[in-house]
Design an enzyme around this catalytic site. Structure first.
Site, PDB file in Angstrom:
ATOM      1  N   ARG A 133      61.410   6.199  20.072  1.00 28.21           N
ATOM      2  CA  ARG A 133      60.598   6.180  21.287  1.00 28.21           C
ATOM      3  C   ARG A 133      61.529   5.961  22.474  1.00 28.21           C
ATOM      4  O   ARG A 133      62.463   5.154  22.413  1.00 28.21           O
ATOM      5  CB  ARG A 133      59.545   5.061  21.244  1.00 28.21           C
ATOM      6  CG  ARG A 133      58.341   5.372  20.351  1.00 28.21           C
ATOM      7  CD  ARG A 133      57.472   6.522  20.878  1.00 28.21           C
ATOM      8  NE  ARG A 133      56.323   6.802  20.026  1.00 28.21           N
ATOM      9  CZ  ARG A 133      56.294   7.686  19.038  1.00 28.21           C
ATOM     10  NH1 ARG A 133      57.396   8.375  18.741  1.00 28.21           N
ATOM     11  NH2 ARG A 133      55.206   7.883  18.335  1.00 28.21           N
ATOM     12  N   GLU A 139      58.819  10.598  29.338  1.00 23.78           N
ATOM     13  CA  GLU A 139      58.641  11.963  28.835  1.00 23.78           C
ATOM     14  C   GLU A 139      57.236  12.535  29.049  1.00 23.78           C
ATOM     15  O   GLU A 139      57.056  13.754  29.091  1.00 23.78           O
ATOM     16  CB  GLU A 139      58.998  12.044  27.343  1.00 23.78           C
ATOM     17  CG  GLU A 139      58.045  11.301  26.428  1.00 23.78           C
ATOM     18  CD  GLU A 139      58.444  11.430  24.952  1.00 23.78           C
ATOM     19  OE1 GLU A 139      59.609  11.205  24.623  1.00 23.78           O
ATOM     20  OE2 GLU A 139      57.560  11.766  24.136  1.00 23.78           O
ATOM     21  N   HIS A 150      61.064  15.966  22.105  1.00 22.20           N
ATOM     22  CA  HIS A 150      60.269  15.310  21.063  1.00 22.20           C
ATOM     23  C   HIS A 150      59.875  16.308  19.957  1.00 22.20           C
ATOM     24  O   HIS A 150      58.688  16.509  19.688  1.00 22.20           O
ATOM     25  CB  HIS A 150      59.010  14.670  21.686  1.00 22.20           C
ATOM     26  CG  HIS A 150      58.534  13.464  20.934  1.00 22.20           C
ATOM     27  ND1 HIS A 150      58.191  12.288  21.541  1.00 22.20           N
ATOM     28  CD2 HIS A 150      58.348  13.261  19.601  1.00 22.20           C
ATOM     29  CE1 HIS A 150      57.797  11.415  20.625  1.00 22.20           C
ATOM     30  NE2 HIS A 150      57.889  11.979  19.439  1.00 22.20           N
TER      31      HIS A 150
HETATM   32  P1  NAD Z   1      57.931   2.581   9.523  1.00 23.09           P
HETATM   33  O1  NAD Z   1      56.791   1.724   9.960  1.00 23.09           O
HETATM   34  O2  NAD Z   1      57.949   3.122   8.147  1.00 23.09           O
HETATM   35  O3  NAD Z   1      59.299   1.767   9.707  1.00 23.09           O
HETATM   36  C1  NAD Z   1      59.655   1.106  10.862  1.00 23.09           C
HETATM   37  C2  NAD Z   1      60.672   0.028  10.470  1.00 23.09           C
HETATM   38  O4  NAD Z   1      61.177  -0.546  11.689  1.00 23.09           O
HETATM   39  C3  NAD Z   1      60.068  -1.107   9.648  1.00 23.09           C
HETATM   40  O5  NAD Z   1      60.865  -1.331   8.508  1.00 23.09           O
HETATM   41  C4  NAD Z   1      60.107  -2.305  10.598  1.00 23.09           C
HETATM   42  O6  NAD Z   1      60.328  -3.528   9.924  1.00 23.09           O
HETATM   43  C5  NAD Z   1      61.293  -1.939  11.474  1.00 23.09           C
HETATM   44  N1  NAD Z   1      61.336  -2.627  12.748  1.00 23.09           N
HETATM   45  C6  NAD Z   1      60.310  -3.136  13.472  1.00 23.09           C
HETATM   46  N2  NAD Z   1      60.801  -3.699  14.603  1.00 23.09           N
HETATM   47  C7  NAD Z   1      62.140  -3.530  14.569  1.00 23.09           C
HETATM   48  C8  NAD Z   1      63.193  -3.906  15.434  1.00 23.09           C
HETATM   49  N3  NAD Z   1      62.956  -4.582  16.567  1.00 23.09           N
HETATM   50  N4  NAD Z   1      64.451  -3.569  15.103  1.00 23.09           N
HETATM   51  C9  NAD Z   1      64.703  -2.910  13.958  1.00 23.09           C
HETATM   52  N5  NAD Z   1      63.754  -2.528  13.093  1.00 23.09           N
HETATM   53  C10 NAD Z   1      62.482  -2.845  13.401  1.00 23.09           C
HETATM   54  O7  NAD Z   1      58.025   3.724  10.615  1.00 23.09           O
HETATM   55  P2  NAD Z   1      58.760   5.146  10.452  1.00 23.09           P
HETATM   56  O8  NAD Z   1      57.811   6.117   9.849  1.00 23.09           O
HETATM   57  O9  NAD Z   1      60.083   4.932   9.835  1.00 23.09           O
HETATM   58  O10 NAD Z   1      58.899   5.577  11.996  1.00 23.09           O
HETATM   59  C11 NAD Z   1      59.776   4.888  12.884  1.00 23.09           C
HETATM   60  C12 NAD Z   1      59.506   5.385  14.306  1.00 23.09           C
HETATM   61  O11 NAD Z   1      59.948   6.750  14.438  1.00 23.09           O
HETATM   62  C13 NAD Z   1      58.019   5.465  14.691  1.00 23.09           C
HETATM   63  O12 NAD Z   1      57.517   4.229  15.108  1.00 23.09           O
HETATM   64  C14 NAD Z   1      58.048   6.463  15.817  1.00 23.09           C
HETATM   65  O13 NAD Z   1      58.270   5.754  17.039  1.00 23.09           O
HETATM   66  C15 NAD Z   1      59.267   7.325  15.530  1.00 23.09           C
HETATM   67  N6  NAD Z   1      58.918   8.732  15.208  1.00 23.09           N
HETATM   68  C16 NAD Z   1      59.449   9.748  15.969  1.00 23.09           C
HETATM   69  C17 NAD Z   1      59.153  11.083  15.676  1.00 23.09           C
HETATM   70  C18 NAD Z   1      59.740  12.237  16.476  1.00 23.09           C
HETATM   71  O14 NAD Z   1      59.253  13.382  16.330  1.00 23.09           O
HETATM   72  N7  NAD Z   1      60.751  12.057  17.302  1.00 23.09           N
HETATM   73  C19 NAD Z   1      58.304  11.362  14.617  1.00 23.09           C
HETATM   74  C20 NAD Z   1      57.788  10.313  13.849  1.00 23.09           C
HETATM   75  C21 NAD Z   1      58.102   8.995  14.148  1.00 23.09           C
END
Ligand code: NAD
Length: 340
Positions: free
Chosen positions: A244, A273, A305
């Site tokens: 994000r 964005e 994105h």
């Molecule tokens: P997920 O919930 O499986 O994993 C997120 C992990 O981050 C968890 O293990 C959590 O403990 C950890 N976390 C929470 N706060 C944290 C911090 N301050 N520092 C480090 N780690 C922390 O989520 P995911 O499916 O792996 O997705 C992660 C992120 O990717 C989503 O929240 C979304 O913002 C982003 N995303 C982007 C796209 C894209 O197209 N660019 C697509 C999907 C997801």
């Protein structure tokens, strides 16, 4: 069930329409993004379906409730754009797609790392202009270097898998680390290799040659990448953000870019964005000076994105979103409900 589908693009229709038809859902496709002014378009709908740059803040949710909407279907994983407390207060159920294709995002993050490191984006432009000089295009071997992965959830773990072939030292940070990785169980070694270690965030910043962000945006980690944390990083570090935009303080990033701190930066997300991404603005003057400055750095690749954008991911997003809708309308419990 009638669903108002905000911020519709042609590819959304392609993937959602056939499944909606099968399930007997009526979808009202709207090009507008959801906000407190456009919420009224959902009058008569049971649910709204929204994406990453729609706004479901308290005012918008109050409007949605006024027009009779009872569910918000997020066709994405992140839910930082929804006021969950307000939704609960208004008895609006929020559902999301927690996982569709973690590999899609991880593979894209790897693509950004490889491209900014070896300057493939610049070489592409040069050879299209019949300029075959390779001056200034030197990168470094990633083999033996250190990558820091921030967030080891579904996408972070996919990232750990896709970088295995690079034989890098892998540093990990997550407030909830994976037990089997800490214990180096045979299964964890099989999936992620031996070179993976959990460390604290400072160590990630100080020792990584490449840093890739895979954590959700929360109140606590907004501007995780800022002038203090950038100052801890190695000169020439590569930073990739596919999570994000607001995880990175853009002003501080721009100052560091001007100072020549970064070897490369790959951004698939940007703090501001909403006003630009997913739209063709090529005929307009871009008034966001930070966005223009970011785009102008030759060691920055900024994309709109699109890390999620694979066939497999779109299929899974459409299927899960409409399954969520079905379970909601039938009053079944659904594991994809998001609570405050
Ligand atoms: P997920 O919930 O499986 O994993 C997120 C992990 O981050 C968890 O293990 C959590 O403990 C950890 N976390 C929470 N706060 C944290 C911090 N301050 N520092 C480090 N780690 C922390 O989520 P995911 O499916 O792996 O997705 C992660 C992120 O990717 C989503 O929240 C979304 O913002 C982003 N995303 C982007 C796209 C894209 O197209 N660019 C697509 C999907 C997801």
């Amino acid at each position: 069930m009638k669903i108002a589908f905000y911020d519709t693009k042609p590819y959304d229709k392609i993937w959602f329409e056939p499944i909606a038809k099968e399930k007997g859902f009526d979808i009202l496709f709207l090009e507008e993004k959801l906000n407190n002014k456009t919420a009224v378009f959902a009058r008569g709908c049971d649910a709204v379906c929204i994406f990453v740059n729609d706004t479901a803040d308290a005012n918008t949710i109050a409007e949605l409730s006024n027009v009779g909407v009872r569910a918000i279907l997020l066709r994405c994983a992140g839910f930082n754009n929804v006021d969950l407390k307000k939704a609960k207060e208004q008895e609006i159920t929020v559902l999301r797609v927690p996982s569709y294709s973690p590999r899609a995002i991880a593979e894209y993050a790897l693509g950004l790392i490889l491209a900014v490191n070896r300057k493939i984006h610049r070489a592409y432009v040069r050879t299209r202009d019949f300029n075959y000089s390779i001056n200034g295009l030197m990168g470094c071997d990633l083999y033996g270097k250190t990558i820091g992965i921030v967030g080891t959830g579904k996408i972070g773990q996919a990232m750990m898998s896709v970088v295995r072939g690079l034989d890098m030292r892998v540093l990990l940070y997550d407030p909830y680390p994976l037990e089997d990785v800490i214990k180096k169980t045979p299964e964890a070694i099989e999936r992620f290799g031996r070179n993976t270690t959990y460390v604290d965030l400072d160590t990630i910043f100080q020792e990584s040659d490449v840093i890739s962000l895979h954590c959700p945006l929360t109140k606590d980690n907004q501007h995780l990448i800022n002038k203090e944390t950038i100052a801890q990083m190695k000169d020439g570090v590569i930073l990739v953000n596919t999570s994000r935009g607001a995880l990175v303080n853009t002003q501080d990033l721009l100052v560091a870019l001007a100072d020549g701190k970064f070897g490369g930066v790959g951004l698939d997300v940007y703090e501001e964005e909403e006003a630009y991404f997913f739209e063709d603005r090529s005929d307009e003057i871009i008034s966001d000076a930070d966005l223009v400055r970011l785009t102008s750095y030759r060691n920055v690749i900024l994309t709109s994105h699109q890390a999620f954008f694979t066939k497999e991911a779109m299929q899974a997003i459409a299927m899960t979103t409409l399954n969520n809708a079905e379970q909601f309308i039938q009053g079944q419990t659904c594991e994809n409900i998001v609570l405050p």
